[in-house]
Design an enzyme around this catalytic site. Structure first.
Site, PDB file in Angstrom:
ATOM      1  N   MET B 164       0.716  -1.342   0.587  1.00 46.79           N
ATOM      2  CA  MET B 164      -0.054  -0.289   0.288  1.00 46.79           C
ATOM      3  C   MET B 164       1.270   1.489  -0.206  1.00 46.79           C
ATOM      4  O   MET B 164       1.524   1.592   1.359  1.00 46.79           O
ATOM      5  CB  MET B 164      -0.652  -0.473   0.975  1.00 46.79           C
ATOM      6  CG  MET B 164      -1.886   0.885   1.445  1.00 46.79           C
ATOM      7  SD  MET B 164      -3.205   0.581   2.774  1.00 46.79           S
ATOM      8  CE  MET B 164      -2.470   0.935   3.894  1.00 46.79           C
ATOM      9  N   TYR B 464       1.621   3.649  12.586  1.00 48.79           N
ATOM     10  CA  TYR B 464       1.343   3.238  10.893  1.00 48.79           C
ATOM     11  C   TYR B 464      -0.149   2.906  11.513  1.00 48.79           C
ATOM     12  O   TYR B 464      -0.796   2.660  11.832  1.00 48.79           O
ATOM     13  CB  TYR B 464       2.297   2.174  10.579  1.00 48.79           C
ATOM     14  CG  TYR B 464       2.279   0.894  10.619  1.00 48.79           C
ATOM     15  CD1 TYR B 464       1.663   0.669  11.710  1.00 48.79           C
ATOM     16  CD2 TYR B 464       3.557  -0.405  10.603  1.00 48.79           C
ATOM     17  CE1 TYR B 464       0.545  -1.038  12.156  1.00 48.79           C
ATOM     18  CE2 TYR B 464       3.664  -1.652  10.841  1.00 48.79           C
ATOM     19  CZ  TYR B 464       2.702  -1.882  11.419  1.00 48.79           C
ATOM     20  OH  TYR B 464       2.852  -3.222  12.277  1.00 48.79           O
ATOM     21  N   GLU B 465      -0.066   2.854   9.613  1.00 49.70           N
ATOM     22  CA  GLU B 465      -2.102   2.964   9.222  1.00 49.70           C
ATOM     23  C   GLU B 465      -2.798   3.649  10.058  1.00 49.70           C
ATOM     24  O   GLU B 465      -4.458   3.938  10.374  1.00 49.70           O
ATOM     25  CB  GLU B 465      -2.495   1.352  10.055  1.00 49.70           C
ATOM     26  CG  GLU B 465      -2.050   0.166   9.303  1.00 49.70           C
ATOM     27  CD  GLU B 465      -2.179   0.591   8.019  1.00 49.70           C
ATOM     28  OE1 GLU B 465      -1.988   1.214   6.991  1.00 49.70           O
ATOM     29  OE2 GLU B 465      -0.601  -0.656   7.206  1.00 49.70           O
ATOM     30  N   GLY B 466      -2.397   4.799  10.393  1.00 50.68           N
ATOM     31  CA  GLY B 466      -3.107   5.941  10.758  1.00 50.68           C
ATOM     32  C   GLY B 466      -2.278   6.095  12.785  1.00 50.68           C
ATOM     33  O   GLY B 466      -2.585   4.987  13.161  1.00 50.68           O
TER      34      GLY B 466
END
Lengths: 584, 584
Positions: B164, B464-466
């Site tokens: 991603m 990570y991932e927000g």
């Protein structure tokens, strides 16, 4: 990567305006002469320069290159040995040791500031001289005159470095289990054998000799802590006569541990039968070698009375605990400085509130969650500095004040606050350091900015010199409960009036009353009790700051607000947890 | 060093007895057939074996040897590639992907358990397949039929891995600032250019091809998030006709970025103009390469509509967030297992209370401070498993339930709980992992026991991932405030009755009312609001466990007690902090 810089101006404000240091020192005849503000300010400025220019730049290599171990020798990271030599030659280790021992006789609080700054700049490097002052006090107060003649000046000046050898593979927090043996010899010395682990600076190339202070057992000693005696084992030794050459010209350690028999050769330095077997691979603190030390009938001298080893060592351990609290304060300040600088120059997303410039994103420090983190950690750092400096001042008051009652109150302050500060500020260096890391987002997790190193380095401070759980037991079970809370109440009286102060007083009484009903209750609430006490001290420290700071200065207003909004609410939570357990 | 072992028996208890999984799945026609308890149990047992025997043993080398980068290629740590091949060939990546795409069509919750265990056993290795399911869903729901024909089965089965590609050096949390460009070509494809950072698994040797999903801008796109489109850039590509040989026989990427012009040659695989420029040096997670990826007019295809890139990516990001919550739960369980085993076999000091054996010291787990730590972290792990499994179940309910209202409630559950679980359990993996480290004393700080690796590895999951701060904003500002708290109230209705549930409901209403008065208020309380919500969910999860567990079983009693004594008191503190801010 923005390196840590000491801030002498703010330090002067905390020392002179908040803690009124010159006035306090004026009451101590032994220090009144050196308590000149201009002199102290000059010392701080010079210290700041040394820390910022010589020690801080070595921090990254200390982590990335670390210490190298090869065949019993340890090589410190690049630049470490030169920096230590410069440190010693400039007289920094001697700052607060007595003039009659070769020291400069300045107040302990200046040494406290120096070590806070050093730890912030380079925790690994600072481990090397970190135990010096404790070893000096231990030898000064417990060793024989003959030993003092050989070692006291070397330790007072830092020409030789020192270690504290307590832990063994099966004996960490519980020193009563120590097995290392010391066998008396006809010449009055001892042969010491055993293995010690987690010895910071057990071997290195920073000083030409290393003085190990080792807990061990005499052959006829009883089991448990009362069977422990303290011994001094030098890396290099001589019989003291005619040694023109220094330890660096020593002969290698004879095999078979028969070292002491070789001592006869006048003027020759001999290497003791103590070797570093390996250094640990650690989470951080790579700049400090954590050694496994094997003593194999090593040349040893007793320090103090047989069976009184823990007592002699306590001098060293108490000094070490305040030192570790200062590490916590310093490391958190270093983390804050990095995060604050990053947040003031990097942009990310739109912050809520009016636009302040034409950029597509706002500076990180304008985002409320980030602002809260920065202000909260600043509140901890500022309070930590006030509390640790005050404690260092009380060390001198306890030693030098002409009034016995004042000496006793100083002793009480140090006894009660040291475990609290050690625990609370090492915890905060790690958890608050992690909050500062978060300000960097993904960049915080990569090595480049150096913030993750601080978090890794700081973690050990929650463990060594007595784990934080031991500190909590020390506070509640050894210092509060035995006198029914009297000493704590006296300390709280000195802090003045306040909602939380009286709540802590009541809570202590509740615990005093409930503790006898259960063998485990006091242990179960000890951690929460320490946290509640820490928060009362933080509250007090900030009252002192707010009394001295200009009321309209954002620099002090913002952390003060964060203290009240985000730090102090924990007090009521801890109180409820303690009371709930007592009510069971 | 005691390696992590999955516990299928306890998992079965949580799934079948606490969450009544078979009954829940029976309501979903698409999954009713595969919801056979015996089958699910067998899958879990096989998964447990694979994780414990194949993946867990590689964890240490993953940390110590790590990924190697040389001239654009990345070599995974020893054993990683073989383990991934075995994983793929055994069908594990295909567990919960649709049968029509080559998957096994099992319930999502089994995949959730699998990834929790994998993360616990080897966080670094698990990063590689960690984005697969999200990429599969993204391509399935947004890509053209032509793209699906080429990529869907490869992603559904895990034969090819996926990345991603969002973050750029100047654009982390704020994707609106992304600058990577995609220029349309006459053949309907695009040439994509730009640099992406922090790309997990951007380059490696685990699978023969890598599928990058990349956010970029078309030349005429507006500024900000609405100008973003999503593109698929394969490491190797072909025009799809007659490729008998696989990507491993591909020609090297042509220089100058003219790759797409070479596609004409039927059957030939070509390497795209996308290269890994370097991998980051990180605090931990050394088993997963964090790559800087340079796209230099790389061959790209659009996924979904122009300008709808964030929308397409959201499918992937939501799946990734639950996945990260599961990492947190798994890592904390791994830390707990290590600490629990250590505390049950090592002795240190006398614990309070009666002597239980003739040894000179007691087992560490008999010391109250250590017992509290272990039980408290166990309370978090057990609740985390219940909550994450329930959320995975709701993912299937949202997709497959015949009743629209039930689908909507499932959607609501996932939307509201995912940010809470991501934030709370990644925070806990780090802070609770650190508590588990403390149980080891000094041994926790050295590498030997592997506990410090967990703390280092876990730290990234808060970012990570927000970041966790973004999760808090997501919860309060995007999911609670916009509908005046309606969805949250509906969720709380489903949780039943309880003091904390109604307190959270009232608190939410207070925030809804106060928020319009200040542009920053909601941001300022978002973190505390999320914590309070997390604690209500924990409380609920433990009610479910206690309803199903035998009342006299210490295994469940002890963490339940710790939850009430040591975890839930934080709720009132957070509530007071939120209310105090709203009352200003």
């Amino acid at each position: 990567m923005n390196a840590y810089r000491p801030n002498p101006a703010e330090t002067t404000f905390l020392l002179f305006d908040v803690l009124r240091l010159p006035q306090q020192l004026a009451e101590l005849p032994a220090l009144a002469e050196v308590a000149d503000p201009a002199l102290m300010q000059q010392v701080l400025e010079e210290a700041g320069k040394f820390v910022g220019e010589v020690v801080a730049p070595l921090n990254r290599d200390g982590d990335e290159i670390g210490c190298r171990f090869e065949a019993g020798t340890v090589t410190a990271p690049p630049g470490f040995a030169d920096a230590y030599r410069a440190f010693w030659q400039a007289g920094w280790p001697a700052l607060a040791t007595a003039t009659e021992d070769g020291g400069q006789g300045l107040p302990s609080v200046l040494e406290a500031v120096l070590y806070e700054w050093l730890s912030a700049a380079n925790h690994g490097w600072t481990m090397a001289p970190g135990l010096l002052h404790g070893a000096y006090e231990c030898v000064k107060h417990h060793a024989s005159d003959a030993l003092k003649a050989q070692y006291l000046e070397k330790l007072a000046t830092g020409e030789w470095l020192a270690t504290m050898c307590l832990t063994e593979p099966h004996a960490g927090s519980d020193l009563g289990l120590v097995r290392t043996k010391a066998v008396p010899q006809p010449d009055g010395g001892y042969l010491l054998s055993g293995t010690k682990i987690f010895i910071s600076g057990g071997e290195h190339d920073l000083s030409e000799n290393i003085v190990h202070l080792v807990l061990a057992r005499l052959p006829d000693a009883p089991a448990g802590p009362k069977g422990l005696s303290l011994f001094l084992v030098p890396k290099f030794y001589t019989d003291g006569s005619g040694h023109s050459a220094g330890p660096s010209q020593a002969r290698p350690a004879p095999s078979g541990g028969s070292a002491p028999h070789e001592v006869g050769s006048v003027g020759a330095w001999v290497r003791s039968a103590v070797v570093c077997e390996r250094i640990e691979e650690k989470m951080g603190l790579h700049g400090s070698p954590t050694c496994v030390m094997r003593f194999d009938e090593a040349h040893a001298q007793i320090v103090g009375e047989p069976g009184r080893g823990l007592n002699a060592m306590f001098v060293m351990m108490n000094a070490a605990r305040l030192h570790v609290a200062l590490q916590g304060v310093g490391l958190l300040d270093a983390a804050w400085q990095k995060a604050n600088a990053y947040a003031a120059e990097r942009r990310q997303m739109r912050a809520p509130g009016p636009r302040v410039d034409g950029e597509a994103a706002d500076l990180i420090h304008r985002h409320p969650a980030m602002r809260q983190k920065l202000d909260t950690q600043r509140a901890w750092v500022d309070a930590g500095r006030v509390l640790a400096y005050r404690t260092a001042l009380e060390l001198d008051v306890a030693k030098h004040h002409p009034d016995a009652a004042r000496r006793a109150s100083a002793q009480r302050w140090c006894a009660l606050t040291t475990p609290v500060l050690k625990s609370a500020f090492t915890e905060q260096a790690f958890s608050g350091g992690s909050e500062c890391l978060q300000v960097f987002g993904g960049h915080g997790y990569v090595r480049e900015w150096g913030i993750e190193q601080i978090v890794r380095d700081a973690r050990v401070s929650m463990i060594y010199e007595g784990t934080n759980e031991i500190q909590a037991i020390d506070l509640l079970l050894r210092k509060v409960l035995p006198d029914g809370g009297t000493a704590l109440n006296q300390l709280l009286d000195e802090l003045g009036e306040g909602l939380r102060i009286s709540a802590l007083r009541d809570m202590a009484q509740t615990v005093v009353k409930a503790a006898p009903s259960s063998e485990t209750l006091a242990h179960e609430v000890a951690g929460d009790f320490l946290r509640a006490t820490a928060l009362v001290l933080l509250d007090w420290a900030w009252q002192q700051i707010e009394n001295a700071a200009p009321t309209d200065d954002e620099r002090w207003q913002r952390p003060a607000l964060a203290l009240h909004q985000r730090v102090l609410p924990e007090f009521e939570m801890r109180r409820q947890m303690v009371l709930a357990r007592c009510a069971q």
